[in-house]
Design a protein around this motif. Structure first.
Motif, PDB file in Angstrom:
ATOM      1  N   VAL A  61      -1.524  -7.430   3.999  1.00  0.00           N
ATOM      2  CA  VAL A  61      -1.296  -6.019   3.712  1.00  0.00           C
ATOM      3  C   VAL A  61       0.070  -5.601   4.229  1.00  0.00           C
ATOM      4  CG1 VAL A  61      -2.053  -3.659   4.207  1.00  0.00           C
ATOM      5  CG2 VAL A  61      -3.745  -5.447   3.746  1.00  0.00           C
ATOM      6  N   SER A  97      -5.455   2.768  -1.649  1.00  0.00           N
ATOM      7  CA  SER A  97      -4.981   1.555  -0.991  1.00  0.00           C
ATOM      8  C   SER A  97      -6.136   0.798  -0.348  1.00  0.00           C
ATOM      9  CB  SER A  97      -3.927   1.901   0.060  1.00  0.00           C
ATOM     10  OG  SER A  97      -2.749   2.415  -0.538  1.00  0.00           O
ATOM     11  N   THR A 117       0.795  -1.221   0.000  1.00  0.00           N
ATOM     12  CA  THR A 117       0.000   0.000   0.000  1.00  0.00           C
ATOM     13  C   THR A 117       0.830   1.275   0.000  1.00  0.00           C
ATOM     14  OG1 THR A 117      -0.074  -0.024   2.422  1.00  0.00           O
ATOM     15  CG2 THR A 117      -1.861  -1.148   1.251  1.00  0.00           C
TER      16      THR A 117
END
Length: 463
Positions: free
Chosen positions: A100, A84, A73
């Motif tokens: 993530v 994101s 991200t």
């Protein structure tokens, strides 16, 4: 500069990798990847994918065939954060098993609140955490043999084969009032020059024709380690901006410098450009020109003589091409400040420019400044600045008609042959459209006679 590599665009890379590997086809070992943000984040993604490939995993071409999806991200400004979050949401909807990482990963609470079923969250540069999460949630079901399951020696690259980003450091020592990068990525941490040059050499050996040098502050390279002497191919080299540029200039390829602050020692590199050792191209994020606004931004290198230095650079290297980025609508920016910026751009003859409206970023000091500019005025100033930049470019581009330019071919399609001159970085600058009867391929370097120009692009012929 913003780069977004989605899972679909990785499909072509995946096919090329599979042709070079003997790893068995196994859906359970396939990892999807979404990379958002700047080229520095893209390099992080390449590093993670390289390690996963070394561990026996494959790259998924779409969400359906991925056993897990990694989303790298960006969290620099609110619009990047939203992109994101949208990308995480898409990965969750289409796959459901998501890891993530990256700059937005610093705000783990935000991500967990929006996506409580996320498998793992980590911040930028936490490569081991990402790889560990993949191993934990997607254990491979076969014995990987590194002797036959090959990974290219230059690592996995998400760019076309003929150019690559070379990251020389992490973090930044500056505390610009609009920026939270130091809180996301830490202070300046330069890579040893021997490691940087070894990577550069591997890329050249693999056929890369252009290296794009990136970092948060390229011209500060080595400052944090007091320009320590390292070694490359048995010779001593200082971990210093000039020494790195000089060594890269010996590789015989295009070397392009991004994110260069105009410190005085940058003057030393311009003669290397004049001598053809590195490209006569400087990407300098000036951000503004008004002394008052720059002071409020707490920008480094706030030197009233920058225009004189640019003039001197162009006397040494007439072909020098300068790209920059600017912020409009910064808190307290008056009409006089904005007009000062436009006049400064005219005098500096900035060749390429990107601009964005100021956004209040959570944690940035500029949020506390008075006299925030309205969104409507910021939007108007953005349009006026880009119109001004177009007029500057319209004056400069026709001067290239009739000249012969070296062009790096990027793409061959039914629509034609498209490349870039030395003055154009990929994704963000102009293009050169080529007419020729020759058989050309992506990565070819050709000499093109320029026949026409518009405000951003060129047209040329190759005999």
């Amino acid at each position: 500069m913003t780069v977004a590599i989605c899972i679909g665009r990785i499909a072509a890379m995946k096919n090329a990798l599979d042709s070079e590997s003997n790893t068995p086809e196994n859906t359970n070992s396939k990892v999807g990847f979404v990379s958002l943000g700047c080229p520095k984040a893209l390099v992080d993604s390449e590093r993670i994918i390289t390690q996963l490939r070394n561990d026996g995993y494959q790259v998924a071409a779409d969400y359906d065939e991925a056993g897990v999806v990694v989303v790298n991200t960006c969290g620099f400004i609110d619009s990047a954060k939203q992109e994101s979050l949208d990308s995480i949401r898409e990965a969750m909807d289409k796959n459901g098993k998501v890891i993530v990482t990256g700059c937005l990963g610093k705000d783990e609470q935000l991500i967990q609140q929006n996506f409580p079923e996320i498998l793992s969250v980590s911040g930028p540069q936490q490569y081991e955490s990402v790889v560990g999460a993949v191993h934990s949630h997607l254990p491979i079901s076969f014995q990987h043999d590194p002797k036959i399951d090959l990974v290219p020696p230059q690592g996995i690259k998400l760019t076309p084969r003929h150019y690559a980003y070379l990251k020389i450091s992490e973090g930044c020592n500056h505390r610009c009032s609009f920026c939270i990068i130091p809180s996301l990525r830490g202070d300046l941490a330069s890579r040893p020059i021997g490691d940087v040059m070894d990577e550069a050499q591997r890329l050249v050996d693999a056929g890369v024709k252009e290296l794009l040098v990136v970092s948060q502050d390229t011209s500060a390279y080595g400052l944090d380690i007091k320009y320590r002497t390292g070694f490359w191919q048995g010779r001593p080299l200082k971990t210093k901006f000039y020494d790195l540029c000089e060594a890269l200039g010996e590789l015989g390829i295009w070397v392009r410098l991004h994110y260069v602050y105009p410190y005085p020692h940058v003057d030393e590199v311009v003669p290397l450009m004049a001598e053809g050792k590195i490209l006569p191209y400087l990407d300098i994020p000036f951000q503004h020109a008004s002394p008052r606004v720059l002071k409020d931004m707490k920008r480094p290198a706030n030197d009233a003589k920058v225009l004189e230095r640019i003039k001197r650079w162009r006397e040494i290297c007439p072909d020098l091409n300068i790209r920059s980025t600017f912020i409009v609508g910064f808190p307290g920016e008056t009409e006089e400040d904005f007009e000062y910026l436009l006049d400064w751009m005219d005098e500096a003859e900035i060749d390429r420019a990107g601009a964005f409206k100021y956004e209040a970023v959570e944690g940035a000091k500029a949020n506390d400044l008075p006299d925030h500019v309205s969104p409507e005025i910021s939007e108007l100033r953005l349009q006026l600045l880009m119109d001004n930049q177009r007029r500057i470019s319209e004056k400069r581009m026709p001067k290239k008609v009739g000249t012969t330019q070296q062009v790096l071919i990027d793409e061959i399609s039914e629509e034609g042959i498209v490349g870039r001159s030395w003055a154009d970085a990929p994704e963000i600058d102009g293009l050169v459209y080529i007419q020729t009867n020759k058989e050309l391929s992506p990565g070819d370097l050709v000499e093109a006679k320029i026949t026409a120009a518009d405000e951003y692009d060129l047209w040329g012929e190759v005999n």
